[in-house]
Design an enzyme around this catalytic site. Sequence first.
Site, PDB file in Angstrom:
ATOM      1  N   HIS A 508       0.850  -1.185   0.000  1.00 61.89           N
ATOM      2  CA  HIS A 508       0.000   0.000   0.000  1.00 61.89           C
ATOM      3  C   HIS A 508       0.889   1.240   0.000  1.00 61.89           C
ATOM      4  O   HIS A 508       2.113   1.150   0.090  1.00 61.89           O
ATOM      5  CB  HIS A 508      -0.898   0.020   1.241  1.00 61.89           C
ATOM      6  CG  HIS A 508      -0.124   0.123   2.527  1.00 61.89           C
ATOM      7  ND1 HIS A 508       0.607  -0.933   3.051  1.00 61.89           N
ATOM      8  CD2 HIS A 508       0.068   1.171   3.376  1.00 61.89           C
ATOM      9  CE1 HIS A 508       1.206  -0.546   4.172  1.00 61.89           C
ATOM     10  NE2 HIS A 508       0.901   0.733   4.387  1.00 61.89           N
ATOM     11  N   ASP A 510       0.898   5.319   1.864  1.00 66.15           N
ATOM     12  CA  ASP A 510       0.333   5.895   3.080  1.00 66.15           C
ATOM     13  C   ASP A 510      -0.566   7.105   2.869  1.00 66.15           C
ATOM     14  O   ASP A 510      -1.286   7.485   3.791  1.00 66.15           O
ATOM     15  CB  ASP A 510       1.461   6.268   4.052  1.00 66.15           C
ATOM     16  CG  ASP A 510       2.099   5.031   4.678  1.00 66.15           C
ATOM     17  OD1 ASP A 510       1.459   3.964   4.653  1.00 66.15           O
ATOM     18  OD2 ASP A 510       3.240   5.134   5.183  1.00 66.15           O
ATOM     19  N   HIS A 580       4.746   0.021  -0.210  1.00 69.50           N
ATOM     20  CA  HIS A 580       5.489  -0.812   0.727  1.00 69.50           C
ATOM     21  C   HIS A 580       4.549  -1.781   1.442  1.00 69.50           C
ATOM     22  O   HIS A 580       3.331  -1.635   1.397  1.00 69.50           O
ATOM     23  CB  HIS A 580       6.218   0.054   1.757  1.00 69.50           C
ATOM     24  CG  HIS A 580       5.293   0.941   2.547  1.00 69.50           C
ATOM     25  ND1 HIS A 580       4.828   2.139   2.056  1.00 69.50           N
ATOM     26  CD2 HIS A 580       4.714   0.792   3.769  1.00 69.50           C
ATOM     27  CE1 HIS A 580       4.027   2.707   2.942  1.00 69.50           C
ATOM     28  NE2 HIS A 580       3.931   1.900   3.989  1.00 69.50           N
ATOM     29  N   ARG A 590       6.881  -9.407  16.301  1.00 64.50           N
ATOM     30  CA  ARG A 590       7.605  -8.282  15.693  1.00 64.50           C
ATOM     31  C   ARG A 590       7.019  -6.991  16.239  1.00 64.50           C
ATOM     32  O   ARG A 590       5.829  -6.715  16.065  1.00 64.50           O
ATOM     33  CB  ARG A 590       7.443  -8.341  14.172  1.00 64.50           C
ATOM     34  CG  ARG A 590       8.013  -7.191  13.371  1.00 64.50           C
ATOM     35  CD  ARG A 590       7.519  -7.388  11.941  1.00 64.50           C
ATOM     36  NE  ARG A 590       8.140  -6.522  10.942  1.00 64.50           N
ATOM     37  CZ  ARG A 590       7.700  -5.318  10.598  1.00 64.50           C
ATOM     38  NH1 ARG A 590       6.643  -4.787  11.204  1.00 64.50           N
ATOM     39  NH2 ARG A 590       8.304  -4.635   9.649  1.00 64.50           N
TER      40      ARG A 590
END
Length: 636
Positions: A508, A510, A580, A590
């Site tokens: 996507h 931002d 990204h 994570r």
Amino acid sequence: MSPPLWGGAEHLPPLKKILSAVLQPHDLLYDHAVRAFYNSDYEETVRAMEGALRSHSQLRSTKVRCRLRCQDQHPFDGTFSDLRFFDVVLRRSACLDKCMEDKVGAQSLHKVSEDVVQDFTRRIPYNFLQLAYQKLKQPEKAAAAAHTYFQANPEHVEMGQNLEQYKDLEGVREQHFVDREVRPHQRSFMDAVRLYDKEDYEGAISLFEEALVEYFKADVACRALCQGPQKFEDHDHLSYRYSLLEVVSDHFTQVLHCEHECVRDLATRPGRLSPMENYLPLHYDYLQFAYFKGLLEEALQSALTYLLFHDGEEFMTENVDFYREVLGQDGEPREVSPYSTLTVQTLVWCISRCYSCCADCKCFGMIRVGGPLVFEGVQLVQNSGDLNGTQRVLLDHIISEQDCAELRSLAQTVTMAGDGYKGRTSPHTPNEKFEGATVLKTLQYGYEGRVPMKSARLFYNVSERARRIIESYFMLNSTLHFSYTHLVCRTAITGQQDHRNDLSHPIHADNCLLDPDAHECWKEPPAYTYRDYSALLYLNGDFDGGEFIFTEIDAKTVTASVKPKCGRMVGFSSGGENPHGVKAVTSGQRCAVALWFTLDPLFRELERLQADEVIQALDTQSVLSQSFSINPRDEL
């Protein structure tokens, strides 16, 4: 009972009796066509509506020719005086009146309402045409009209269904689905991109060159159309009593703004709110690579032209150095004619309104990177060139191992499943659990004694440290504000990792809606269009998978991959230049601090402002006497 929308047959005048001007006004022809349609006279509908479209097109082209001719005949020379200025203005006006009257009749006949303007902009006439042609059993023409309408109204469900039906009709072929209003420069560009993707570089070069010629023609026409009457939207006309010079100044300011909007207009496809990113420079980017396959001098010239728009862009600068080395000589950029005539006043005006009118100053090549990293010990790992893109950076040692451990411990207490995603535990993939927390919520937990206040303040301070580094490295000439700050963890769900082929976070951008098929990113709602820069500060690397990846705009071709570890931060501009995502986390957890920034203070993060007040109160040892009001916000 309300009267019908249109009069009955007895009110329908024959077409030949409509004003016998040199050019019949398109609004009257349009009105006549609509009346004929509602009276089921479909032949008359077609005749009048096609006439209205021709009249509309001819009026536009005549305005362009007349304004350019009168501008050439009565130029503003280098020596200015009040008398000379008004003499030129009056002579241009008289010239334009005569030119238009000779070609299309009195201009007063062609003044149309805003409703008619909007109908033609939205291609409403083609909706009537496709229905009329359908009734007349001319499916090929109906298909063309329907396709033309649908291009500007892609959300129109019924028209989409009509198009599918036309495809199944006998005699209707693919070549009948044409956009009758397609702009030549956009058609040539899209055709060129298709050939380029097929590695037909010779054919692509021809069409890219054709697209540039058509673009500059369209640019000249657009600017000429800006010379007409302007709308003074910020003024109440009933009380508008400024002096003559102020009125003249307001008019030319509106003209200048209109001319600048031509850049946006020419890059915007029908039915879209936002323009194609980097549209004009992209021609030269494609050309430099296509020419590289056989004509290095032209490749160098195209690359140098691209740098006129993006001065110092690392990837293209490296290409230029390569071409110079191979050729053993330097070159000159091509002339970009409409931009070579930009006045000093235009540049000053655009620079003064940099971020609102000039796409973050990118149109004048004002992108700069490589500023100081502010804090001692912070290490530059990779720049934009190393990451195969623009406006990208990878940094290490933003925070220490001890800080990472403390923030991870904090996350185990304060983060909530689905935070920022309306409680959806697995918003991106059913194979992972997503948890998050904002700065304000963390400070609230600290105040309530549920976590150490020292840890809550660390989260606040670390995010501010990241903001200062991003602002400095990208050498922004205005303050970078927080848009959203999130402490997040993604945890692989045990038993659901076999044969995974999805992503932890899909590809996507931002601040725009990524459209891989069209190779575009549409900067329009529901995207957070005000976001300008993004950053991810990683807190650990002891998990499997979870690499951060950049891709091409096709959302498939990976251009760079980043392995998270404690203290590592990736920063980048938030637009379509940086699609990204995150690869699947297949084992472990994570954690990171996710940050989004804006250059527009109107879109500062509300919770961040409240957090600033909390920190200020704590620093002055004020007693917090009331609870916090937390308003969860969605995260893109």
